[in-house]
Design a protein around this motif. Structure first.
Motif, PDB file in Angstrom:
ATOM      1  N   PHE A  22      -1.319   3.650  13.208  1.00 36.17           N
ATOM      2  CA  PHE A  22      -2.240   2.557  12.353  1.00 36.17           C
ATOM      3  C   PHE A  22      -2.644   1.583  12.972  1.00 36.17           C
ATOM      4  O   PHE A  22      -3.578   1.023  12.849  1.00 36.17           O
ATOM      5  CB  PHE A  22      -1.087   2.177  11.359  1.00 36.17           C
ATOM      6  N   LYS A  23      -1.594   1.064  14.069  1.00 39.57           N
ATOM      7  CA  LYS A  23      -2.253   0.053  14.840  1.00 39.57           C
ATOM      8  C   LYS A  23      -3.302   0.219  15.592  1.00 39.57           C
ATOM      9  O   LYS A  23      -4.450  -0.488  15.751  1.00 39.57           O
ATOM     10  CB  LYS A  23      -1.037  -0.577  15.758  1.00 39.57           C
ATOM     11  N   LYS A  24      -3.778   1.319  16.234  1.00 40.91           N
ATOM     12  CA  LYS A  24      -4.785   2.042  17.105  1.00 40.91           C
ATOM     13  C   LYS A  24      -5.958   2.093  16.184  1.00 40.91           C
ATOM     14  O   LYS A  24      -6.784   1.448  16.548  1.00 40.91           O
ATOM     15  CB  LYS A  24      -4.388   3.272  17.612  1.00 40.91           C
ATOM     16  N   TRP A  25      -5.712   2.528  15.107  1.00 43.72           N
ATOM     17  CA  TRP A  25      -6.790   2.773  13.888  1.00 43.72           C
ATOM     18  C   TRP A  25      -7.241   1.415  13.613  1.00 43.72           C
ATOM     19  O   TRP A  25      -8.590   1.233  13.532  1.00 43.72           O
ATOM     20  CB  TRP A  25      -6.223   3.592  13.015  1.00 43.72           C
ATOM     21  N   ILE A  26      -6.591   0.559  13.157  1.00 39.84           N
ATOM     22  CA  ILE A  26      -6.943  -0.851  12.567  1.00 39.84           C
ATOM     23  C   ILE A  26      -7.547  -1.639  13.628  1.00 39.84           C
ATOM     24  O   ILE A  26      -8.619  -2.452  13.363  1.00 39.84           O
ATOM     25  CB  ILE A  26      -5.872  -1.551  11.684  1.00 39.84           C
ATOM     26  N   ALA A  27      -6.951  -1.425  14.806  1.00 39.35           N
ATOM     27  CA  ALA A  27      -7.756  -2.174  15.915  1.00 39.35           C
ATOM     28  C   ALA A  27      -9.103  -1.679  16.281  1.00 39.35           C
ATOM     29  O   ALA A  27     -10.199  -2.612  16.356  1.00 39.35           O
ATOM     30  CB  ALA A  27      -6.988  -2.040  17.419  1.00 39.35           C
ATOM     31  N   GLU A  28      -9.346  -0.524  16.091  1.00 45.47           N
ATOM     32  CA  GLU A  28     -10.540   0.360  16.262  1.00 45.47           C
ATOM     33  C   GLU A  28     -11.584  -0.370  15.059  1.00 45.47           C
ATOM     34  O   GLU A  28     -13.034  -0.581  15.322  1.00 45.47           O
ATOM     35  CB  GLU A  28     -10.603   1.569  16.306  1.00 45.47           C
ATOM     36  N   GLN A  29     -11.189  -0.232  14.016  1.00 42.16           N
ATOM     37  CA  GLN A  29     -11.970  -0.584  12.762  1.00 42.16           C
ATOM     38  C   GLN A  29     -12.122  -2.048  12.705  1.00 42.16           C
ATOM     39  O   GLN A  29     -13.326  -2.567  12.298  1.00 42.16           O
ATOM     40  CB  GLN A  29     -11.064  -0.529  11.316  1.00 42.16           C
ATOM     41  N   THR A  30     -11.182  -3.058  13.097  1.00 47.45           N
ATOM     42  CA  THR A  30     -11.467  -4.357  13.049  1.00 47.45           C
ATOM     43  C   THR A  30     -12.164  -4.975  14.432  1.00 47.45           C
ATOM     44  O   THR A  30     -12.650  -6.285  14.305  1.00 47.45           O
ATOM     45  CB  THR A  30     -10.250  -5.422  12.817  1.00 47.45           C
ATOM     46  N   ALA A  44       0.843  -1.260   0.178  1.00 49.20           N
ATOM     47  CA  ALA A  44      -0.030   0.011   0.083  1.00 49.20           C
ATOM     48  C   ALA A  44       1.009   1.277  -0.049  1.00 49.20           C
ATOM     49  O   ALA A  44       1.858   1.511   0.479  1.00 49.20           O
ATOM     50  CB  ALA A  44      -0.925   0.044   1.281  1.00 49.20           C
ATOM     51  N   HIS A  45       0.416   2.343  -0.885  1.00 47.02           N
ATOM     52  CA  HIS A  45       1.075   3.573  -0.944  1.00 47.02           C
ATOM     53  C   HIS A  45       0.361   4.667  -0.304  1.00 47.02           C
ATOM     54  O   HIS A  45      -0.765   4.620  -0.350  1.00 47.02           O
ATOM     55  CB  HIS A  45       1.230   3.843  -2.446  1.00 47.02           C
ATOM     56  N   SER A  46       1.433   5.405   0.488  1.00 49.25           N
ATOM     57  CA  SER A  46       0.652   6.850   1.212  1.00 49.25           C
ATOM     58  C   SER A  46      -0.454   6.487   1.950  1.00 49.25           C
ATOM     59  O   SER A  46      -1.727   6.948   1.621  1.00 49.25           O
ATOM     60  CB  SER A  46       0.137   7.626   0.223  1.00 49.25           C
ATOM     61  N   VAL A  47      -0.462   5.524   3.109  1.00 49.19           N
ATOM     62  CA  VAL A  47      -1.461   5.391   3.971  1.00 49.19           C
ATOM     63  C   VAL A  47      -1.655   6.439   5.224  1.00 49.19           C
ATOM     64  O   VAL A  47      -0.853   6.659   5.874  1.00 49.19           O
ATOM     65  CB  VAL A  47      -1.079   4.047   4.714  1.00 49.19           C
ATOM     66  N   ALA A  48      -2.529   7.218   5.018  1.00 57.48           N
ATOM     67  CA  ALA A  48      -2.753   8.594   5.690  1.00 57.48           C
ATOM     68  C   ALA A  48      -3.610   8.125   6.920  1.00 57.48           C
ATOM     69  O   ALA A  48      -4.625   7.399   6.984  1.00 57.48           O
ATOM     70  CB  ALA A  48      -3.275   9.483   5.082  1.00 57.48           C
ATOM     71  N   ILE A  49      -3.223   8.137   8.133  1.00 58.38           N
ATOM     72  CA  ILE A  49      -4.147   7.995   9.445  1.00 58.38           C
ATOM     73  C   ILE A  49      -4.314   9.176  10.135  1.00 58.38           C
ATOM     74  O   ILE A  49      -3.249   9.901  10.273  1.00 58.38           O
ATOM     75  CB  ILE A  49      -3.335   6.955  10.231  1.00 58.38           C
TER      76      ILE A  49
END
Length: 567
Positions: free
Chosen positions: A103-111, A36-41
């Motif tokens: 990113f780790k915090k965000w993806i944990a919230e999403q999943t 993935a390119h340019s993953v903005a969080i």
């Protein structure tokens, strides 16, 4: 080709360095990876960006900060030189670490699932050279990829994840798929059951890795038998124990009985970069590797071969003997096999032995009621450690075989989807079970998530491999490569699993062993169990308890489902 998000990034004029790294990674990464390119969080009021993010199933994740131009450090401060001259810049390692944590915090919230997989943070300098001996307290050289390292980018990043990545487990394929959907921002599940199943399997992966705590708590015990029910993570623990001992330069033998499990153990160990066990797989393979001749007949393999191995062990050089024995599905090993293995160790009386077993899966009846580890003569006995939690199966699946697993059995998985029952005669069970595969694929299950297991005669596809002699060369390698649906027998599937299992109850060669076979078969599915057979025959084999458990299953007709899909 590696899966890219987006498929064709729109690189600006100032992103030529990122484009160069992107193209190199797209060429060198394996096809199962996601780039993935340019993953903005945006996390709270703070915005972060990861230049390049890699999801590598079976390995982990890596976030990459790319810095073009000539980059260096002077007096502890980073600087960058380009056509406009030399100017200071922010610490790139601090940038990528901060973005990765967000990113780790965000993806944990999403999943709804914590990201506990190995996750490395790498700074890439595609136009700079860094001395091989360079080190900085907060930036290991292994995490600074220069223009020379970029030429072997895939190998470099794999080492970075395995050696420097935080976390304690590899990235599960199912979790990588879920993360990928969130990165693409177009996640719309078509099939609710399969979507829920992926989530449950991620939970199961997380629960299994917690067994490392149990291994750590027992690390000072040299002779242990870990006793646990189906799905308690024993195979994972056996591999992890082998890894720990091999890392300490011990000569380790990692043993099992079944061919399928032997292939699985070899595949698990194949990716290690550290020392590996000196033997991985079947007991009889080990005997042959030391020079014991091959033979025929059950008596040869059960009695004569272990006797010959014991005699050979008397002449075995000390440096070729084993420091430790690890046996998965240890209840399958006959007493004579254990005695032969002990003779091949440096210390048969006190040496390290780790047996992972389930006494209720004693389908071969090797011990005739004896306690494994209690008949080693003058050798020190094995300490019993009980592993009670079921981690593999959803609760609905676990409930079907709970009464077969013992009083201490504790289901820990998610609720899951209902078990299905397809009623038919025993004679028709193979044909009806085969008819289940296509409707399941139409529902959204991938063909390589499905296993069809028989309890008596082999399925015709399985039988064809057996007759062609391709069991080792094609049959099991295809299963472990997750290439297609799998057709097998419950006895050959001990220690293994798949997301979906169609259990075809097409009779039993020996009704006195039917309970153990049904226990094995019912416990192989992680997410969906489909039972095909005659209720009366099942009750005759296993009693009313399983019959009652299956009454709670959902009646299903694959023929009706197929007609609905076609219509």
């Amino acid at each position: 080709m590696v899966h890219c998000i987006p498929a064709e990034p729109d690189f600006s004029d100032g992103q030529s360095a990122e484009k160069a790294v992107w193209e190199e990674l797209r060429r060198s990464l394996p096809q199962e990876a996601v780039l993935a390119h340019s993953v903005a969080i945006r996390h709270g009021a703070v915005e972060h960006e990861i230049d390049l993010l890699i999801l590598w199933p079976g390995i982990g994740l890596v976030a990459i900060e790319v810095k073009g131009g000539l980059v260096g450090i002077e007096n502890g401060a980073w600087y960058q030189s380009d056509s406009k001259g030399r100017h200071p810049m922010k610490d790139p390692m601090a940038q990528v670490q901060s973005a990765a944590h967000a990113f780790k915090k965000w993806i944990a919230e999403q999943t709804g699932t914590p990201l506990n997989s190995r996750f490395a943070h790498v700074v890439c300098l595609p136009y700079s050279e860094v001395p091989a001996t360079w080190q900085k307290a907060d930036t290991p050289r292994d995490l600074l990829m220069d223009q020379n390292d970029l030429k072997q980018s895939a190998d470099y990043l794999r080492r970075a994840i395995e050696d420097q990545g935080g976390g304690y487990s590899a990235l599960a394929q199912s979790f990588a798929q879920r993360i990928s959907r969130h990165l693409a921002a177009d996640f719309t599940p078509e099939h609710l059951e399969t979507s829920e199943a992926l989530e449950n399997e991620d939970l199961q992966e997380h629960l299994t890795s917690r067994q490392a705590i149990l291994l750590s708590a027992t690390r000072s015990l040299p002779r242990v038998k870990f006793i646990g029910g189906a799905g308690s993570g024993k195979t994972w623990m056996a591999v992890e124990k082998a890894k720990q001992l091999a890392k300490d330069n011990a000569r380790v033998g990692l043993f099992c009985y079944n061919k399928g499990l032997g292939h699985y153990l070899k595949k698990q160990v194949s990716g290690w970069r550290q020392n590996k066990p000196v033997h991985i797989g079947e007991f009889h393979e080990y005997a042959r590797s030391l020079g014991v001749p091959n033979g025929t007949g059950q008596d040869y393999f059960d009695v004569q071969m272990p006797r010959l191995l014991r005699e050979l062990a008397l002449e075995l050089p000390e440096e070729e003997k084993l420091d430790a024995i690890i046996v998965d599905e240890a209840q399958d090993f006959a007493p004579e096999w254990w005695e032969a293995l002990l003779a091949c160790t440096k210390d048969p009386l006190q040496g390290k032995i780790y047996a992972f077993m389930d006494v209720r899966q004693d389908v071969y009846r090797r011990w005739n009621g004896e306690d494994l580890g209690g008949s080693f003569g003058t050798a020190a006995p094995l300490v019993s450690i009980h592993v009670d939690d079921n981690l593999r199966n959803t609760r609905r699946i676990a409930e079907t075989f709970k009464n077969l697993a013992g009083d201490q059995f504790k289901p820990r998985g998610g609720q899951g989807v209902p078990v299905r029952f397809v009623g038919c005669s025993t004679e028709d069970a193979v044909d009806i079970a085969s008819d289940c595969v296509d409707p399941l694929i139409s529902e959204g299950w991938a063909n390589n998530q499905i296993a069809l297991l028989t309890t008596n005669r082999r399925h015709p596809i399985h039988q064809e491999h057996f007759e062609q002699g391709s069991i080792d060369s094609e049959y099991w390698p295809a299963f472990h490569a997750h290439e297609e649906e799998f057709y097998g027998h419950v006895l050959g599937f001990k220690g293994l699993e798949r997301s979906v299992v169609v259990l075809c109850i097409n009779g039993f060669k020996d009704m006195s062993r039917a309970v153990e076979q049904l226990y094995v078969g019912l416990s192989r599915a992680r997410s969906l169990l489909v039972v095909v057979g005659d209720r009366e025959h099942i009750e005759a084999a296993c009693g009313s308890e399983l019959h009652a458990a299956l009454r709670a299953a959902r009646s299903w007709s694959p023929a009706i489902t197929a007609e609905t899909v076609a219509g």
